[in-house]
Design an enzyme around this catalytic site. Structure first.
Site, PDB file in Angstrom:
ATOM      1  N   ARG A 119       0.852  -1.195   0.000  1.00  0.00           N
ATOM      2  CA  ARG A 119       0.000   0.000   0.000  1.00  0.00           C
ATOM      3  C   ARG A 119       0.878   1.233   0.000  1.00  0.00           C
ATOM      4  O   ARG A 119       2.094   1.145   0.047  1.00  0.00           O
ATOM      5  CB  ARG A 119      -0.885  -0.002   1.249  1.00  0.00           C
ATOM      6  CG  ARG A 119      -0.067  -0.131   2.535  1.00  0.00           C
ATOM      7  CD  ARG A 119      -0.836   0.177   3.780  1.00  0.00           C
ATOM      8  NE  ARG A 119      -0.150  -0.200   4.997  1.00  0.00           N
ATOM      9  CZ  ARG A 119       0.851   0.456   5.566  1.00  0.00           C
ATOM     10  NH1 ARG A 119       1.293   1.578   4.996  1.00  0.00           N
ATOM     11  NH2 ARG A 119       1.411   0.039   6.674  1.00  0.00           N
ATOM     12  N   ARG A 155       5.845  13.193  12.194  1.00  0.00           N
ATOM     13  CA  ARG A 155       4.433  12.838  12.405  1.00  0.00           C
ATOM     14  C   ARG A 155       3.895  13.596  13.615  1.00  0.00           C
ATOM     15  O   ARG A 155       4.397  13.444  14.735  1.00  0.00           O
ATOM     16  CB  ARG A 155       4.273  11.338  12.636  1.00  0.00           C
ATOM     17  CG  ARG A 155       4.729  10.480  11.476  1.00  0.00           C
ATOM     18  CD  ARG A 155       4.253   9.051  11.650  1.00  0.00           C
ATOM     19  NE  ARG A 155       4.847   8.164  10.664  1.00  0.00           N
ATOM     20  CZ  ARG A 155       4.426   6.922  10.438  1.00  0.00           C
ATOM     21  NH1 ARG A 155       3.414   6.425  11.127  1.00  0.00           N
ATOM     22  NH2 ARG A 155       5.026   6.165   9.531  1.00  0.00           N
TER      23      ARG A 155
END
Length: 449
Positions: free
Chosen positions: A293, A339
């Site tokens: 993915r 992040r």
């Protein structure tokens, strides 16, 4: 070939927005799905259409195949982009979409299933010439088989769940006594997290870096690689900061491991984006898993290669073919991603709530992928990631300076985030020089707590 004209985005948050933006630039209509908790979310506002698919609980909404199929039928969507997480690596979901005449924007169910089983993936990659970490040959049927494998490989070892990911079902053992406890604990954790208690074992490397290779295939035997990302800054196996290229990686090594990975996925006719992850120690690569993915950290690769991986995914899924060519892919500069999670420091506990003030950092070389807006509510039901701060500079020093500046500029009030952590990390000599491994952050946190 029939061009895709409407895509349903089976995800939420920043990745849903990321996909919607790519579709808009390609002239493709978009359908957002959402739970009742996300009714006012930015991805819902940005899409051309939206469909509510259930209550806040992910199992009854974002993980409900039946609800997503129904949303496709209601909206007339021809294809589904799963983003990452949720159903993105669910082979059965990909098969059901195909059975309903819908295109899954990702690899085949066969490849998702193969790489989702860590033992099968390890064996397949070994056959394809990809270097692997020394470990058990197949599933550990019982504690005795684990002991035999550990003694053969040599302690310390790490027990892993065959269906695992995200650090769950992983336990370290330095001797036979620790192995007994680790085996039992990993098996219980794996069953609770994945409904599958199969385990395998690998040699534990003391100071490796986490290096992953971005690959892309057209499903017809042609493939490319887009260099490496260093994802070694991790807390409890969860990535917090990523960069491309990896500090200290020379062009010859990059070309060598890239060619190995490219040949492997070309050999199996892999279609779309994939990431082959390695532990890298003393100049040697050891395969650990392949993600079938788009990765959370894909923007750093996009920055240094000036490509749009989502658009490329859509083109391949739509039968238009891959536009990427290896000899035209040029690495330019350096990119770093931090992040930003809605978490309270120093314990990293989730911090949902209402965002009272928000200002996104900007300027040259700064990208902030986020679904935040002033007044939005961060629900307590999903992953705590609320943004990805990505910077690009002419070299690593320039990129880190830009990241430091962008962190100071960003304002998020009403909730606590992990942004202050990165401000601290960027002051550390080991971070500035790139002298770290996958255990560095855990050691640093323990020393500074």
């Amino acid at each position: 070939m029939v061009r895709i004209s409407k895509i349903l985005v089976a995800n939420r948050g920043e990745i849903a927005l990321r996909i919607i933006r790519a579709c808009q630039e390609m002239g493709i209509s978009t359908v957002a799905v959402h739970s009742t908790a996300d009714a006012d979310a930015m991805h819902v506002r940005m899409a051309d259409e939206s469909v509510c698919i259930g209550p806040p609980t992910a199992a009854l909404s974002y993980l409900s195949t039946a609800s997503i199929i129904s949303a496709c039928e209601i909206s007339g969507a021809e294809a589904v982009h799963p983003g990452y997480g949720f159903l993105s690596e669910n082979a059965e979901f990909a098969e059901i979409l195909e059975d309903h005449g819908l295109r899954f924007i990702g690899p085949s169910a066969e490849h998702i299933r193969l790489m989702g089983d860590k033992i099968a993936a390890r064996n397949a990659m070994s056959r394809l010439g990809v270097p692997c970490v020394p470990g058990s040959n197949g599933c550990l049927n019982n504690l005795d088989s684990a002991r035999r494998a550990a003694r053969e490989v040599g302690y310390p070892v790490i027990i892993k769940a065959s269906a695992g990911g995200g650090g769950r079902g992983m336990k370290l053992a330095r001797n036979d006594d620790e192995l007994d406890t680790a085996f039992s604990s990993a098996r219980s954790e794996a069953m609770a997290a994945f409904g599958n208690d199969e385990l395998y074992l690998e040699k534990y490397l003391a100071k490796p870096r986490h290096i992953e290779i971005q690959v892309f295939g057209d499903g017809r035997g042609r493939a490319v690689h887009l260099g490496e990302r260093d994802c070694s800054i991790q807390r409890r196996h969860q990535k917090l900061m990523e960069e491309a290229p990896a500090p200290g990686m020379d062009p010859e090594t990059r070309a060598r491991i890239g060619a190995i990975c490219t040949a492997a996925i070309a050999d199996i006719d892999y279609a779309g984006a994939g990431t082959i992850e390695f532990l890298y120690d003393q100049g040697e690569f050891s395969f650990i898993e392949m993600n079938t993915r788009l990765q959370v950290e894909h923007p750093v690769t996009e920055c240094v290669y000036h490509v749009d991986l989502v658009k490329e995914q859509i083109r391949v899924a739509g039968g238009e073919g891959m536009t990427l060519e290896q000899d035209r892919l040029e690495l330019i500069g350096h990119a770093v991603e931090a992040r930003i999670n809605a978490e309270s420091l120093p314990d990293f506990t989730p911090c949902p709530g209402r965002v009272t003030t928000f200002h996104a950092p900007g300027g040259l070389g700064v990208r902030f992928d986020s679904a935040l807006y002033q007044g939005c509510t961060i629900p307590p039901y999903y992953d705590s990631l609320v943004g990805k701060l990505i910077v690009h500079g002419t070299d690593r020093k320039a990129a880190l300076a830009r990241l430091s500046r962008a962190l100071r500029e960003m304002v998020v009030d009403g909730i606590q985030t992990t942004a202050p952590l990165f401000d601290q990390l960027l002051r550390e000599d080991d971070i500035r020089t790139g002298n770290y491994d996958i255990h560095w952050l855990n050691r640093w946190l323990a020393e500074t707590s």
